[in-house]
Scaffold this motif. Structure first.
Motif, short mmCIF file in Angstrom:
data_model
loop_
_atom_site.label_atom_id
_atom_site.label_comp_id
_atom_site.label_asym_id
_atom_site.label_seq_id
_atom_site.Cartn_x
_atom_site.Cartn_y
_atom_site.Cartn_z
N LYS A 195 0.01 8.57 -16.29
CA LYS A 195 -1.06 9.45 -16.71
C LYS A 195 -0.73 10.17 -18.02
O LYS A 195 -1.62 10.57 -18.74
CB LYS A 195 -1.35 10.48 -15.60
N TYR A 197 0.84 -1.21 0.00
CA TYR A 197 0.00 0.00 0.00
C TYR A 197 0.87 1.26 0.00
O TYR A 197 0.63 2.20 -0.74
CB TYR A 197 -0.90 0.04 1.23
N CYS A 205 0.56 8.17 -11.77
CA CYS A 205 0.10 6.95 -12.45
C CYS A 205 -1.31 6.61 -12.02
O CYS A 205 -1.76 6.97 -10.94
CB CYS A 205 1.00 5.77 -12.09
N TRP A 206 -2.00 5.86 -12.87
CA TRP A 206 -3.23 5.21 -12.45
C TRP A 206 -2.82 3.88 -11.86
O TRP A 206 -2.12 3.09 -12.51
CB TRP A 206 -4.17 5.02 -13.63
N VAL A 207 -3.22 3.65 -10.63
CA VAL A 207 -2.75 2.46 -9.89
C VAL A 207 -3.92 1.51 -9.66
O VAL A 207 -5.01 1.94 -9.28
CB VAL A 207 -2.13 2.87 -8.53
N TYR A 208 -3.66 0.24 -9.91
CA TYR A 208 -4.70 -0.77 -9.69
C TYR A 208 -4.06 -1.98 -9.02
O TYR A 208 -3.00 -2.45 -9.47
CB TYR A 208 -5.33 -1.16 -11.02
N LEU A 209 -4.67 -2.48 -7.96
CA LEU A 209 -4.16 -3.67 -7.27
C LEU A 209 -5.04 -4.85 -7.62
O LEU A 209 -6.28 -4.76 -7.58
CB LEU A 209 -4.17 -3.45 -5.75
N ALA A 247 2.56 1.70 -3.43
CA ALA A 247 1.59 2.01 -4.49
C ALA A 247 1.05 3.44 -4.32
O ALA A 247 0.88 4.17 -5.30
CB ALA A 247 0.44 1.00 -4.46
N TYR A 248 0.82 3.82 -3.08
CA TYR A 248 0.25 5.14 -2.80
C TYR A 248 1.15 6.27 -3.31
O TYR A 248 0.67 7.33 -3.72
CB TYR A 248 0.02 5.28 -1.29
N VAL A 292 0.30 7.46 -6.99
CA VAL A 292 -1.03 7.89 -7.44
C VAL A 292 -1.03 9.28 -8.06
O VAL A 292 -1.95 9.61 -8.80
CB VAL A 292 -2.08 7.84 -6.30
N LYS A 348 -0.21 2.61 -14.64
CA LYS A 348 -0.39 3.18 -15.99
C LYS A 348 -0.09 4.66 -15.90
O LYS A 348 -0.85 5.40 -15.25
CB LYS A 348 -1.82 2.94 -16.47
#
Lengths: 160, 85
Positions: free
Chosen positions: A72, A43, A53-57, A46-47, A50, A70
């Motif tokens: 931006k 977390y 990037c576009w973050v997806y778990l 990844a945080y 943000v 991904k």
């Protein structure tokens, strides 16, 4: 001659990638083992991405988390690879932060408890005021003119 | 077909998903469909101006909200633990 021997025969093929990542030109996905990197570290890492990037778990398997980034803005494979490396480094930073937090928790709790539940019956401000009062009383007892009281007296005396 | 995204419940906080979904009512009709392991979020009547980034934006928002809620929950637990010693 040195007695230290160094093994240099490890071939590159023998190195095992603990972190595997995939990229499709627009995004990069890093598979993270939860046994090695606690969820709090994932977390935390990844945080930090943000904002750019576009973050997806994604739960890719039991005890495995896939972190997908991904960018931006426009990107290319080299930038995606660099992003994966940056995320891997950040995961390590976060693991260290979590471990230090765990290992120092007791002492931090102790100091917090001591600060909040101190047994002192007088506040520090009261103690300071009491000290000032005592100093003034001591001066009165001696009745000796001291230089730091002089300006007011001199100003008054100078006018006469 | 309406865009949708699946969020694993072990990674995303249920309350965070619901709270964030309610904030997107101005740009889409958002429905959260729970299953055993996942929450499927469906976006309908999406504002065309934000259609290309809506799902990604939503995921970032839910991640941030999940992290905030976890930190708050841990802080609360630590406070309770400190009081019992």
């Amino acid at each position: 001659m040195s007695d230290v021997s160094v093994e240099t025969s490890t071939p590159a093929e023998a190195l095992v990638d603990e972190l595997t990542w995939l990229e499709d030109g627009r995004r990069v996905a890093l598979r993270v083992d939860e046994e090695l990197y606690p969820l709090d570290a994932i977390y935390g890492a990844a945080y930090l991405f943000v904002d750019r990037c576009w973050v997806y778990l994604h739960r890719s398997a039991d005890k495995q988390v896939e972190v997908r980034l991904k960018p931006k803005g426009p990107t290319d494979p080299a930038a995606l690879e660099a992003l994966a490396g940056e995320l891997a480094n950040e995961l390590l930073n976060q693991v260290l932060r979590v471990r230090i937090g765990d290992s120092t928790r007791k002492i931090r709790e102790y100091y917090m408890a001591r600060a909040f539940f101190s047994t002192s019956t007088r506040s520090s401000i009261d103690q300071l005021l009491a000290e000032l009062d005592q100093e003034e009383l001591a001066q009165d007892d001696l009745e000796i003119s001291v230089p730091w009281d002089a300006p007011a007296e001199r100003e008054g005396g100078g006018g006469s | 077909m309406a865009p949708e995204v699946s969020l694993h419940r072990s990674l995303y906080d249920d309350g965070a998903v619901e709270a964030v979904a309610s904030q997107y009512a101005g740009v889409a009709r958002v429905t959260v469909l729970p299953s055993e392991h996942e929450l499927t979020v469906r976006f309908e009547q999406v504002d065309p101006d934000v259609a290309d980034v809506l799902v990604d934006h939503f995921c970032n928002h839910v991640l941030a909200e999940t992290v905030v809620r976890r930190n708050q929950a841990e802080a609360t637990l630590r406070g309770d633990g400190g009081g019992t010693t």
